[in-house]
Scaffold this active site. Structure first.
Site, mmCIF file in Angstrom:
data_model
loop_
_atom_site.group_PDB
_atom_site.id
_atom_site.type_symbol
_atom_site.label_atom_id
_atom_site.label_comp_id
_atom_site.label_asym_id
_atom_site.label_seq_id
_atom_site.Cartn_x
_atom_site.Cartn_y
_atom_site.Cartn_z
ATOM 1 N N GLU A 102 -43.701 -30.521 -28.179
ATOM 2 C CA GLU A 102 -43.689 -31.711 -27.317
ATOM 3 C C GLU A 102 -43.935 -31.211 -25.910
ATOM 4 O O GLU A 102 -43.086 -30.550 -25.323
ATOM 5 C CB GLU A 102 -42.347 -32.442 -27.439
ATOM 6 C CG GLU A 102 -42.416 -33.874 -26.909
ATOM 7 C CD GLU A 102 -42.158 -33.972 -25.422
ATOM 8 O OE1 GLU A 102 -43.162 -33.918 -24.670
ATOM 9 O OE2 GLU A 102 -41.008 -34.071 -25.013
ATOM 10 N N CYS A 136 -40.949 -36.566 -19.203
ATOM 11 C CA CYS A 136 -42.253 -36.362 -19.835
ATOM 12 C C CYS A 136 -42.878 -37.679 -20.266
ATOM 13 O O CYS A 136 -44.096 -37.802 -20.322
ATOM 14 C CB CYS A 136 -42.129 -35.402 -21.016
ATOM 15 S SG CYS A 136 -40.849 -35.842 -22.200
#
Length: 386
Positions: A102, A136
């Protein structure tokens, strides 16, 4: 291996899912948030798990990836930057080692002309500036229908002017400090690059001057283009760009024009239109009239497209990612001596197997009838030892 921006929540859910699915776990948290990692370890230790099932490891980040891959573990889950993720994938490719990555995002928010303007602006502030923009899945690029662009930007600037930045100790500060000097330098670099390339910069410099910290003004960038770093890379700070669009198709094209694809959001009162737009966005999660919240839904899979990563955590897909599939096929007819397609072969075997296909799929009744007879003959030989 977990990051510093959400140092408790991100590793905790992955550790929990790994343990639930029957694994032992080694956790390495970011060096900058080592004390949070120790607190997480204390929580897991409180569960009184069998000895050796969970290990908390403190090693330098620049050697952690290689050390994990070379250690003999079964899989590595990494949350961090795109460059480091690429290095890990290259290293893992040498032995086809499984990874889940990720790697962040440069998330887009599409605001249609029929959106609830107040909610959309409030959502942009939440998703763009909470955690000082260090999310993020936070909003970094906002695309607004030209018919409501001026109203949107005006309200956005008005609400930002009511906010302040500083060290919050009495619940009276809206946005706090960035985590590292390196990250603050990146944010400054992106804003300066946009200014040099012709963007209009609006800042709210309501920073408590007497407070020490890595603070950056709340920033809105207009007239941005894809020559600018802020449009192409993850800024990871209290900065958003706002760009007008003439059509929904143009908005979708601009939103997808990125090497990253973690999450996105669509803001409209028309759910049919929202889902039609969502189906064309190249991201892992799309929220309608909301943003920066799907990671908190345990049942939803988490992960991105393109350089935002590889693999999924959370939800059923995330639980499966903690396992290796194995199929076990039972012997359902133990009385058989051999399967009907086993050796020895003959024309009878060929006709029988072909007959099975004719029986199932032929439109000719005669072929179907003769086919099933031939199939039965071959099947009956399965009980003989010759």
């Amino acid at each position: 291996i977990s990051p510093w921006n959400y140092p408790f929540a991100i590793p905790f859910h992955e550790v929990a899912m790994a343990l639930i699915s029957g694994n032992s776990v080694i956790l390495k948290t970011a060096t900058q948030t080592l004390e949070v990692g120790k607190a997480l370890k204390a929580c897991i230790d409180a569960g009184e798990l069998p000895q050796g099932l969970f290990h908390f490891l403190n090693i330098p980040g620049n050697i952690a990836g290689d050390a994990f891959i070379d250690s003999g573990i079964d899989k590595l889950f990494f949350t961090g930057s795109v460059p480091v993720g690429k290095q890990l994938m290259k290293k893992a490719s040498e032995k086809l080692f499984p990874l889940s990555l990720e790697l962040g995002g440069n998330d887009a928010m599409i605001v249609c002309d029929d959106a609830n303007l107040y909610r959309a602006v409030s959502g942009a502030i939440w998703a763009g500036y909470s955690n000082a923009g260090q999310s993020c899945a936070g909003v970094e690029r906002i695309y607004v229908d030209e018919k409501i662009y001026v109203s949107f930007v005006t309200l956005l600037k008005k609400k930002l002017n009511e906010m302040n930045v500083g060290a919050d100790k009495n619940f009276n500060v809206t946005v706090g400090s960035l985590t590292t000097e390196k990250q603050l330098d990146t944010v400054k670099k992106h804003v300066a690059d946009a200014r040099e390339k012709g963007a209009s910069i609006f800042t709210v410099d309501n920073i408590e001057k007497e407070k020490q910290g890595l603070f950056h003004p709340l920033t809105v960038i207009e007239n941005a283009n894809n020559e600018m770093l802020v449009q192409n890379e993850e800024t990871f700070g209290p900065v958003v760009t706002v760009t007008k669009f003439k059509s929904v198709e143009e908005a979708i094209t601009m939103a997808n024009d990125s090497s990253l694809g973690l999450t996105a959001s669509v803001w409209t009162k028309d759910k049919t239109k929202a889902h039609k737009i969502a189906a064309q966005l190249e991201v892992g999660s799309v929220m309608i009239n909301d943003h920066l919240m799907s990671h908190g839904l345990a049942e939803t899979p988490w992960g991105g497209w393109k350089e935002s990563g590889y693999g999924r955590t959370h939800g059923y897909l995330g639980l499966e990612a903690m396992t290796q599939p194995r199929v076990v096929i039972d012997d359902i007819m133990p009385g058989l001596q051999k399967n009907m397609w086993w050796h020895p072969h003959s024309k009878q075997v060929y006709d029988g197997l072909k007959g099975g296909m004719n029986f199932l799929y032929s439109k000719n009744l005669s072929l179907r009838f003769s086919g099933v007879l031939n199939l039965v003959k071959v099947f009956l030989r399965s009980f003989r030892k010759d």
